[in-house]
Design a protein around this motif. Structure first.
Motif, PDB file in Angstrom:
ATOM      1  N   SER A  90       0.841  -1.181   0.067  1.00 32.77           N
ATOM      2  CA  SER A  90      -0.042   0.005  -0.204  1.00 32.77           C
ATOM      3  C   SER A  90       0.976   1.238  -0.150  1.00 32.77           C
ATOM      4  O   SER A  90       2.221   1.120   0.183  1.00 32.77           O
ATOM      5  N   GLU A 212      -7.720   8.305  -4.632  1.00 26.27           N
ATOM      6  CA  GLU A 212      -7.885   9.304  -3.485  1.00 26.27           C
ATOM      7  C   GLU A 212      -9.419   9.852  -3.677  1.00 26.27           C
ATOM      8  O   GLU A 212      -9.792   9.792  -4.719  1.00 26.27           O
ATOM      9  N   THR A 300     -11.989  -1.455   5.427  1.00 27.46           N
ATOM     10  CA  THR A 300     -11.539  -0.676   4.618  1.00 27.46           C
ATOM     11  C   THR A 300     -11.076   0.710   5.195  1.00 27.46           C
ATOM     12  O   THR A 300     -10.152   1.552   4.505  1.00 27.46           O
TER      13      THR A 300
HETATM   14  P1  ADP Z   1      -3.075   3.443   1.296  1.00 25.08           P
HETATM   15  O1  ADP Z   1      -3.976   3.235   2.272  1.00 25.08           O
HETATM   16  O2  ADP Z   1      -1.609   3.432   1.891  1.00 25.08           O
HETATM   17  O3  ADP Z   1      -3.203   4.714   0.591  1.00 25.08           O
HETATM   18  P2  ADP Z   1      -3.428   2.238  -1.211  1.00 25.08           P
HETATM   19  O4  ADP Z   1      -2.576   2.596  -1.925  1.00 25.08           O
HETATM   20  O5  ADP Z   1      -3.693   0.670  -1.280  1.00 25.08           O
HETATM   21  O6  ADP Z   1      -3.033   2.232   0.074  1.00 25.08           O
HETATM   22  O7  ADP Z   1      -4.736   3.269  -1.504  1.00 25.08           O
HETATM   23  C1  ADP Z   1      -5.972   2.545  -0.950  1.00 25.08           C
HETATM   24  C2  ADP Z   1      -6.942   3.564  -0.586  1.00 25.08           C
HETATM   25  O8  ADP Z   1      -6.856   4.792  -1.373  1.00 25.08           O
HETATM   26  C3  ADP Z   1      -8.281   3.373  -0.358  1.00 25.08           C
HETATM   27  O9  ADP Z   1      -8.678   2.685   1.079  1.00 25.08           O
HETATM   28  C4  ADP Z   1      -9.151   4.710  -0.383  1.00 25.08           C
HETATM   29  O10 ADP Z   1      -8.850   5.339   1.021  1.00 25.08           O
HETATM   30  C5  ADP Z   1      -8.123   5.397  -1.280  1.00 25.08           C
HETATM   31  N1  ADP Z   1      -8.987   5.435  -2.526  1.00 25.08           N
HETATM   32  C6  ADP Z   1      -8.846   4.662  -3.611  1.00 25.08           C
HETATM   33  N2  ADP Z   1      -9.534   4.742  -4.698  1.00 25.08           N
HETATM   34  C7  ADP Z   1     -10.488   5.833  -4.239  1.00 25.08           C
HETATM   35  C8  ADP Z   1     -11.363   6.632  -4.874  1.00 25.08           C
HETATM   36  N3  ADP Z   1     -11.934   6.496  -5.989  1.00 25.08           N
HETATM   37  N4  ADP Z   1     -11.996   7.446  -4.085  1.00 25.08           N
HETATM   38  C9  ADP Z   1     -11.498   7.870  -2.891  1.00 25.08           C
HETATM   39  N5  ADP Z   1     -10.595   7.037  -2.297  1.00 25.08           N
HETATM   40  C10 ADP Z   1     -10.005   6.037  -2.708  1.00 25.08           C
END
Ligand code: ADP
Ligand code: ZN
Length: 433
Positions: A90, A212, A300
């Motif tokens: 992550s 994000e 999550t």
């Molecule tokens: P990290 O938790 O360290 O950022 P990841 O790179 O696996 O790890 O990112 C996943 C997180 O990114 C998700 O749990 C969520 O909080 C955020 N995220 C991913 N896609 C979206 C999206 N489309 N909208 C909002 N948040 C998102």
């Protein structure tokens, strides 16, 4: 276009029987091969054979990010390293990164899910995908890449960064789909403008953005600036990476979850009670086809709600609404709960405000205080000091009126807030908690 007509439009009943079979297999395998799960199940007095209906899922213990951290790096893997062909981690947005593994079948599953996702977002075999998600341990870049190839589109593996070069490639190669974080998409637009390149003259039709949180108002801003239709894609490495859900471009209203691979629940994060469709809470996901890194009731920490209404696109898979924030990003400002995306939403409504902002939170005498630093347009910025002060006051008033919180607003010069090449870091948290 629907990539996998059979599964994506499957009647609920057939889907549920597949889900049960796959859930039982996942639970048995996790119990047999991952000491963490065996201990957790035993602690709850459960054996894999106790899962006889989909409702029994609710008896299973939750898995939290901390559990993954406690088993860092490979303790949660359910297959020997001989069978692991890929490792990701992550981004570590909120602490120590968690490490995940894939078998070659997992990589194939992920590519299939990403092919479905890209197709839902408007991509076809004929498209050229400019993939500006970062390549590396972060799952974004390679996730999109394999999906694009599986779909049969042409992918430009540009990754994040080197923004000027990206603009030249966009001009010369004529990509039709942009994939990146929403904040990087805006950065690309800004860089293009500085180089005298207009998105109106580029070939982009769709943008598929995620990794994000971004508000509906941010979507409008991006669609206008980039002259495209923008859809939201969601995922997290712990579950598989991008492709855990995606909006269809027809509805742009909620992200379809491939329920033949993941079972989604919404819980009240405080009581852990499962909430009915429509209610907002924390998303919990169980993977039912993954081999190397199965997750059972993974919390999550993302806040959303589920929508089981039929969709205009024809997919029968439920949708999750836009993520409003992460539980750990939630600010409590003088007793009022607020997510950064709500503040973004208010900012984006105000004429003269640019889509670049940063929130700084401090805690004094047990109260959180919020400072909003936001860029304003050149026009506003060249106004007299008095005018600027008034403008700042207007923003603070809007935030107060719409969200009920008091914020200190600081106006920033155009282009003064650092641009991100991946996930924007929008919250500076000085609280020691
Ligand atoms: P990290 O938790 O360290 O950022 P990841 O790179 O696996 O790890 O990112 C996943 C997180 O990114 C998700 O749990 C969520 O909080 C955020 N995220 C991913 N896609 C979206 C999206 N489309 N909208 C909002 N948040 C998102
Ligand atoms: Zn749809």
């Amino acid at each position: 276009m629907i990539y996998d007509i059979e599964y994506e439009t499957m009647p609920r009943e057939a889907l549920e029987s597949i889900q049960l079979r796959r859930l039982q297999a996942t639970v048995s395998r996790a119990y047999a091969t991952v000491p963490y799960y065996r201990k957790k199940f035993e602690g709850a007095g459960l054996k894999p054979g106790d899962i006889t209906s989909l409702n029994d899922l609710q008896q299973l213990p939750f898995t939290a990010k901390q559990d993954l951290r406690d088993n860092y790096p490979f303790g949660m893997f359910a297959v020997p390293m001989d069978n692991v062909v890929r490792i990701h981690a992550s981004s570590g947005t909120t602490g120590k990164p968690t490490v995940v593994g894939y078998t070659s079948r997992d990589i194939n599953t992920w590519a299939e899910l990403m092919a479905r996702a890209l197709a839902a977002g408007g991509a076809t075999r004929g498209d050229i995908i400019h993939n500006a998600f970062g390549y590396g341990l972060f799952t974004g870049g390679l996730g999109v890449h394999y999906g694009a190839e599986k779909l049969g589109a042409s992918v430009i593996p540009i990754s994040g960064g080197n923004t000027k070069r990206q603009v030249l490639i966009m001009k010369d190669f004529g990509p039709t789909i942009l994939t990146s974080t929403p904040s990087y998409a805006l950065h690309l637009a800004e860089a293009a403008e500085e180089m005298g390149v207009s998105f109106k003259d580029l070939n982009f039709r769709f943008g598929i953005f995620g990794a994000e949180p971004w508000s509906e108002n941010m979507r409008r801003e991006i669609e206008e600036k980039l002259n495209i239709t923008a859809v939201d894609i969601y995922g997290l490495s712990e579950v598989i990476g991008p492709g855990v859900s995606i909006e269809c471009h027809e509805a742009k209203s909620g992200m379809h979850i491939p329920e033949d691979h993941f079972i989604a629940e919404i819980i009240d994060p405080a009581t852990k009670e499962v909430l009915p469709y429509g209610e907002t809470g924390e998303l919990v996901i169980t993977s039912i086809t993954k081999e190397a890194f199965p997750v059972i009731r993974y919390r999550t920490r993302d806040i959303t709600s589920l929508n089981a209404e039929p969709c205009v696109c024809g997919r029968t898979m439920i949708r999750m609404n836009k993520i409003s924030g992460r539980t750990d990003d939630m600010l409590i400002i003088r007793g009022v709960n607020v997510f950064p995306s709500q503040i973004e939403s208010v900012l984006m409504e105000i004429e003269g405000v640019e889509p670049h902002y940063q929130l700084e939170v401090d805690r004094k005498d047990n109260l959180d205080t919020l400072t909003v630093r936001v860029e304003v347009s050149q026009g506003v910025f060249s106004d007299e000091v008095k005018e600027l002060q008034r403008f700042g006051g207007t923003i603070a008033k809007e935030i107060k009126e719409l969200l009920g919180i008091s914020a200190i607003v600081k106006l920033a010069e155009p282009k003064s807030i650092a641009r991100s090449e991946g996930k924007a870091s929008r919250v500076i948290d000085n609280r020691n908690i």
